[in-house]
Design a protein around this motif. Structure first.
Motif, PDB file in Angstrom:
ATOM      1  N   GLU A 295      36.450  32.365  28.632  1.00  0.00           N
ATOM      2  CA  GLU A 295      36.988  33.090  27.055  1.00  0.00           C
ATOM      3  C   GLU A 295      37.978  33.508  26.550  1.00  0.00           C
ATOM      4  O   GLU A 295      38.185  33.652  25.585  1.00  0.00           O
ATOM      5  CB  GLU A 295      35.156  33.934  27.856  1.00  0.00           C
ATOM      6  N   LEU A 296      38.414  34.318  27.830  1.00  0.00           N
ATOM      7  CA  LEU A 296      39.606  34.803  27.444  1.00  0.00           C
ATOM      8  C   LEU A 296      40.943  33.586  27.237  1.00  0.00           C
ATOM      9  O   LEU A 296      41.690  33.875  26.468  1.00  0.00           O
ATOM     10  CB  LEU A 296      39.604  35.570  28.853  1.00  0.00           C
ATOM     11  N   TYR A 297      40.953  32.937  28.116  1.00  0.00           N
ATOM     12  CA  TYR A 297      42.158  31.316  27.693  1.00  0.00           C
ATOM     13  C   TYR A 297      41.995  31.254  26.210  1.00  0.00           C
ATOM     14  O   TYR A 297      43.012  30.818  25.568  1.00  0.00           O
ATOM     15  CB  TYR A 297      41.543  30.816  28.458  1.00  0.00           C
ATOM     16  N   SER A 353      41.990  39.460  35.030  1.00  0.00           N
ATOM     17  CA  SER A 353      43.225  39.254  36.218  1.00  0.00           C
ATOM     18  C   SER A 353      44.527  37.715  36.609  1.00  0.00           C
ATOM     19  O   SER A 353      45.716  38.708  36.628  1.00  0.00           O
ATOM     20  CB  SER A 353      42.690  39.566  37.947  1.00  0.00           C
ATOM     21  N   ILE A 354      44.078  36.997  36.283  1.00  0.00           N
ATOM     22  CA  ILE A 354      44.665  35.510  35.957  1.00  0.00           C
ATOM     23  C   ILE A 354      45.346  35.489  35.244  1.00  0.00           C
ATOM     24  O   ILE A 354      46.664  35.488  35.039  1.00  0.00           O
ATOM     25  CB  ILE A 354      43.343  34.375  36.089  1.00  0.00           C
ATOM     26  N   HIS A 355      45.292  36.111  34.158  1.00  0.00           N
ATOM     27  CA  HIS A 355      45.904  35.551  32.515  1.00  0.00           C
ATOM     28  C   HIS A 355      46.657  36.821  32.764  1.00  0.00           C
ATOM     29  O   HIS A 355      47.358  37.089  32.156  1.00  0.00           O
ATOM     30  CB  HIS A 355      45.283  35.987  31.678  1.00  0.00           C
ATOM     31  N   THR A 356      46.157  38.179  33.320  1.00  0.00           N
ATOM     32  CA  THR A 356      47.444  39.035  33.665  1.00  0.00           C
ATOM     33  C   THR A 356      48.739  39.070  34.275  1.00  0.00           C
ATOM     34  O   THR A 356      50.680  38.911  33.875  1.00  0.00           O
ATOM     35  CB  THR A 356      46.928  40.978  33.912  1.00  0.00           C
ATOM     36  N   SER A 357      48.619  38.199  35.425  1.00  0.00           N
ATOM     37  CA  SER A 357      49.253  37.488  36.141  1.00  0.00           C
ATOM     38  C   SER A 357      50.210  36.997  35.954  1.00  0.00           C
ATOM     39  O   SER A 357      51.622  36.447  35.171  1.00  0.00           O
ATOM     40  CB  SER A 357      49.011  36.849  37.404  1.00  0.00           C
ATOM     41  N   ILE A 358      49.894  35.281  34.796  1.00  0.00           N
ATOM     42  CA  ILE A 358      50.517  34.213  34.165  1.00  0.00           C
ATOM     43  C   ILE A 358      51.124  35.163  32.944  1.00  0.00           C
ATOM     44  O   ILE A 358      52.101  35.193  32.750  1.00  0.00           O
ATOM     45  CB  ILE A 358      49.765  33.205  33.405  1.00  0.00           C
TER      46      ILE A 358
END
Length: 603
Positions: A295-297, A353-358
């Motif tokens: 959803e966030l992506y 957490s994944i998209h913050t890192s990306i």
């Protein structure tokens, strides 16, 4: 339209296509009776993963899966070994080696088969005969997986050689496969009534498609058309857009790390959990799947990167607030309500957490001096500043031996925006490149010229095209955009401007500009039986709120960038859009992959 950024919002159900491929694949596999092991050409595992999951293959007696390598096959006691491969000669050598080793081993008797994707090749069969293994093969099948559904609005053939083959080698084989693929789509979704296109390859595809349909002689499924318009664009109608640095979230991930079949591999150190000790830290790159089921992506992918930070922090606050609701839950039903939301919240937190890192990884790149200087140089070129002389920044890049593809991209942008370079400027660049990067790049420069990316001064069309189609937009709102130019922070992709005018008010309003662009302009109407037409109009009028939302399939011959896809999604979300878009490309590309496909070293 919702905020997840689906082009067609489910209007064209690509699951139909996925199911069609699944049936074809299982039919191929079921010809081999008994237990099976699949030996995969590495480049095909990604595409196949998008149409058939392992659990489905297991139901059809697939017990093992091995990568194809020259090290031979691991021991197994299955009845059938099936090689799934592209028609490439070096892969035939590996298969032959595997088969000879198996013969040498003896043991449990097996049958061997090959499934070629997307087609058989006489050269490959000849190679297998020369290697003495052709007679060992029981079945030789082909599985025409030519449109890989990446998302609900995006299909790609993943044919990386398409641009080079068409514009450098005058080999139009890929265009034949595009025409075949469009016939498959019409078989599944009905005849497409309106066809428009621009460019020599587009004409080639349309002519073949119409011929294939005539050969059917009316023996086609009577399906109410679900696609209203087909718009086919040659890549060389707009060579500028893919050369520029993409500035959307998705585009930047692809430019920096490379997205392959909807997944990306990233440096592992950014994804270490706080509980892990340094010695337990993973060393293998982290593979992340990128599609709108996250959803966030779905919300982030088409945003200008400058808008990503604020959106991520807003999401973080929302999720924290929702987790805090558990403290306020007093009654059993309130507790139950919170618990029911928990899996979704945990999923969102992990995604965040994944998209913050990306985003942090991208920011390291976009904050670098190299990136900002290159962007500044590109912006000067597209605005027509100092394009007629040797650029000092490009000179510095060559002097510092920066990556050759970066240098070539900049020179090609300068060449496009100046309508070709003066002979002395072009000769100077060529001399510097050959002296700095090696004589083998003479071929690279010749290829770039032959493909039209580099040329000597010609007619000055770019200023007219730029002005007529409003390609340069000074006031860009990157946070809440009101124009497609946000995807390149002030430059509207020419290809997508053409799609925009195609929807409203129509291409007749830009005839003069179309005449300045390379290749013929195509317009065809395919007749549809009256009964099907009536059904179509009654379906449309029963949903009067979406009456104007016609589905347009946009085909990019020679590749499309994620920034262009984002711009189309943006158009579809506007109140006056007039079209829903589905994208079909020969390949999803970046400027780097486009330039590298033409370099002498890779030929």
């Amino acid at each position: 339209m919702g905020s997840t950024g689906h082009l067609s919002n489910g209007k064209l159900n690509l699951n139909l296509l996925r199911d069609y491929y699944r049936r074809e694949l299982l039919e191929c596999l079921d010809k081999c009776l008994g237990s099976k092991a699949l030996v995969w050409d590495d480049a095909l595992t990604g595409p196949f993963g998008l149409i058939a999951e392992y659990s489905l293959l297991k139901e059809h007696e697939v017990e093992k899966m091995f990568p194809l390598s020259d090290k031979g096959l691991p021991p197994s006691n299955v009845q059938n070994i099936i090689f799934v491969t592209r028609p490439k000669l070096h892969l035939m050598e590996q298969i032959a080696q595997n088969l000879l080793q198996e013969e040498h081993k003896g043991g449990f008797r097996k049958e061997y088969h090959i499934i070629f994707v997307p087609r058989k090749s006489l050269l490959c069969e000849k190679k297998l005969k020369e290697s003495g293994v052709y007679g060992t093969l029981h079945y030789i099948e082909e599985f025409n997986l030519s449109m890989i559904p990446f998302d609900s609005d995006l299909m790609s053939m993943e044919m990386e050689g398409a641009f080079k083959e068409c514009y450098l080698e005058n080999d139009y084989t890929t265009m034949f496969y595009v025409a075949q693929s469009l016939m498959t789509l019409q078989f599944l979704y009905g005849i497409i009534p309106n066809i428009q296109g621009k460019g020599d390859c587009a004409k080639n595809v349309v002519d073949m498609m119409l011929r294939m349909r005539r050969e059917l002689g009316g023996r086609e499924p009577q399906i109410t058309p679900q696609i209203d318009n087909l718009l086919i664009l040659d890549r060389n109608v707009d060579l500028l857009t893919p050369l520029l640095s993409q500035l959307t979230y998705d585009g930047l991930i692809d430019e920096i790390f490379g997205i392959n079949n909807t997944s990306v591999k990233l440096p592992p150190e950014k994804f270490v959990s706080s509980s892990q000790s340094p010695e337990d830290a993973p060393t293998e790159k982290k593979k992340i799947i990128l599609n709108s089921s996250d959803e966030l992506y779905g919300e982030l992918r088409d945003k200008n990167f400058n808008a990503v930070g604020s959106l991520v922090s807003k999401k973080a606050k929302t999720i924290t607030a929702e987790f805090d609701e558990r403290h306020a839950a007093k009654t059993v039903s309130e507790m139950k309500h919170f618990v029911s939301k928990l899996p979704h919240l945990q999923q969102m937190r992990q995604s965040l957490s994944i998209h913050t890192s990306i985003a942090e990884l991208i920011k390291e790149h976009t904050d670098s001096e190299e990136f900002l200087d290159s962007l500044r140089c590109q912006q000067e070129f597209i605005n027509g500043l100092d394009t007629d002389k040797v650029n000092t920044y490009v000179e510095d890049c060559i002097g510092k031996m920066e990556p050759l593809d970066k240098v070539l991209r900049l020179i090609c942008i300068q060449s496009y925006c100046n309508n070709g370079l003066k002979t002395k400027v072009l000769d100077y660049y060529k001399r510097e490149i050959i002296q700095t990067y090696g004589y083998e790049h003479l071929v690279t420069l010749m290829n770039l010229e032959k493909a039209g990316l580099l040329r000597q001064s010609g007619q000055r069309h770019y200023p007219t095209i730029r002005k007529s189609l409003k390609l340069i937009v000074d006031e860009v709102n990157e946070q809440n955009p009101n124009d497609i130019s946000y995807v390149y922070s002030g430059y509207a992709p020419l290809s997508i401007r053409l799609a925009q005018y195609h929807a409203r008010p129509g291409w007749r309003s830009i005839t003069e500009v179309l005449n300045l662009l390379p290749g013929p302009t195509i317009e065809e109407i395919q007749q549809i039986p009256v009964a099907l037409r009536k059904r179509r109009s009654s379906i449309t009028s029963s949903h009067s709120s979406v009456m104007d939302q016609k589905v347009t399939l946009v085909v990019f011959l020679g590749g499309v960038t994620f920034a262009e896809i984002a711009a189309l999604r943006f158009l579809a979300q506007q109140d006056d859009a007039g079209a829903e878009y589905v994208v079909f490309a020969t390949k999803v590309i970046t400027g780097q992959s486009l330039v590298n496909s033409l370099t002498g070293v890779h030929t």
